[in-house]
Design a protein around this motif. Sequence first.
Motif, mmCIF file in Angstrom:
data_model
loop_
_atom_site.group_PDB
_atom_site.id
_atom_site.type_symbol
_atom_site.label_atom_id
_atom_site.label_comp_id
_atom_site.label_asym_id
_atom_site.label_seq_id
_atom_site.Cartn_x
_atom_site.Cartn_y
_atom_site.Cartn_z
ATOM 1 N N ILE A 136 0.830 -1.202 0.000
ATOM 2 C CA ILE A 136 0.000 0.000 0.000
ATOM 3 C C ILE A 136 0.867 1.255 0.000
ATOM 4 O O ILE A 136 0.477 2.294 -0.528
ATOM 5 N N TYR A 137 2.099 1.150 0.541
ATOM 6 C CA TYR A 137 2.965 2.331 0.601
ATOM 7 C C TYR A 137 3.343 2.825 -0.784
ATOM 8 O O TYR A 137 3.567 4.013 -0.996
ATOM 9 N N VAL A 194 1.321 2.751 -3.363
ATOM 10 C CA VAL A 194 0.170 3.529 -3.818
ATOM 11 C C VAL A 194 0.184 4.911 -3.169
ATOM 12 O O VAL A 194 -0.032 5.930 -3.829
ATOM 13 N N ILE A 195 0.468 4.939 -1.867
ATOM 14 C CA ILE A 195 0.490 6.224 -1.162
ATOM 15 C C ILE A 195 1.558 7.140 -1.755
ATOM 16 O O ILE A 195 1.322 8.331 -1.957
ATOM 17 N N ILE A 226 0.213 8.521 -5.065
ATOM 18 C CA ILE A 226 -0.785 9.571 -4.834
ATOM 19 C C ILE A 226 -0.107 10.853 -4.375
ATOM 20 O O ILE A 226 -0.429 11.948 -4.838
ATOM 21 N N SER A 227 0.867 10.704 -3.466
ATOM 22 C CA SER A 227 1.555 11.885 -2.932
ATOM 23 C C SER A 227 2.271 12.641 -4.032
ATOM 24 O O SER A 227 2.230 13.872 -4.087
ATOM 25 N N PHE A 236 -0.256 14.511 -6.132
ATOM 26 C CA PHE A 236 -0.832 15.641 -5.414
ATOM 27 C C PHE A 236 0.179 16.776 -5.280
ATOM 28 O O PHE A 236 -0.150 17.945 -5.482
ATOM 29 N N LEU A 237 1.435 16.422 -4.965
ATOM 30 C CA LEU A 237 2.457 17.464 -4.822
ATOM 31 C C LEU A 237 2.688 18.184 -6.143
ATOM 32 O O LEU A 237 2.881 19.397 -6.177
ATOM 33 N N ILE A 249 -0.214 20.618 -6.537
ATOM 34 C CA ILE A 249 -0.074 21.787 -5.662
ATOM 35 C C ILE A 249 1.036 22.695 -6.194
ATOM 36 O O ILE A 249 0.895 23.921 -6.237
ATOM 37 N N LEU A 302 -0.366 24.723 -8.930
ATOM 38 C CA LEU A 302 -1.227 25.793 -8.420
ATOM 39 C C LEU A 302 -0.390 26.954 -7.891
ATOM 40 O O LEU A 302 -0.694 28.115 -8.151
ATOM 41 N N VAL A 303 0.690 26.631 -7.166
ATOM 42 C CA VAL A 303 1.574 27.677 -6.636
ATOM 43 C C VAL A 303 2.190 28.461 -7.788
ATOM 44 O O VAL A 303 2.233 29.697 -7.782
#
Lengths: 69, 220
Positions: free
Chosen positions: A37-38, A40-41, A44-45, A48-49, A52, A55-56
């Motif tokens: 699962i790590y 996958v995390i 995702i991270s 997402f980063l 973000i 966006l910045v």
Amino acid sequence: MKIKLSLILFSLLIPFLSNAQELEPEMADVFRNDGKIYVVISVISIIFLCLIGYLVYLDIKLRKLEKRN
Amino acid sequence: MIKWWKILAALLIFYTLVWGMLGSVPRLNILHETIRNVYYHVPIWFAMLFLMGYSVVHAVKYLSGNNFTSDIISDQAAQTGLFFAVPGLLTGSMWAKFTWGTWWTFQDPKLNGVAIAVLIYLAYFILRSSIDDELKRARISAVYNIFAFVMMFVFIMILPRLTDSLHPGNGGNPAFGKYDLDSNMRLVFYPAVIGWVLLSLWILDIKKRMALLAHIQNEN
């Protein structure tokens, strides 16, 4: 006295000796635990980063445009 | 440089992305691990509802003050809100496929209500784009916005509660009553709602500033 000292020193080594025999060779097991699962995390991270970060980037670029006006 | 609430949005969502996967959840039949979708699917809809509320507040503000900025904010908030409905619908459909066994069912009042609400807001943008006169467009679309928000609220929040629905939180059940019992899930769910609402405000902020810039340039 000398024998006593060497015995104490030897006894300090015992945990290391016994450990060396029991431990399996060390591998990078963390990311394979819990059905991977790590992984996958981490994926995702990263996504997402990146979002973000984008966006910045847009925010800062827009601020420059606003200052020009 | 970047405002504090934008950083807070990123941190909160990042926390829920990681802890939503690792934290413990109740072991339920049918749902299994998909109960974790509560952390991702539901806050997206909360953000959408929040933006539509933001939009209608600025529509009323425009009608009472005739300030053109309010009209721009109202328009941009509705656009961003509708954008959030897309992942909301897609994730809901995906979740439904693997728990209810179908991508979409027209028997369900919640799903129908959401579909109608999205169509009502699509009509809002068609209405806006069909009026050339700026003042007229701002006034008529502000009035329609109030109508759209009320209808969306009726179709999403009220009508599904009056009948039976597959969707949780309907058919007389209080929303999240089931999950509220689990304090572990609450620790992730509430930060997720705040985080996604703040992130939607961030996207709205960028869109709003862009629209204002374009508006100023049109006037010059």
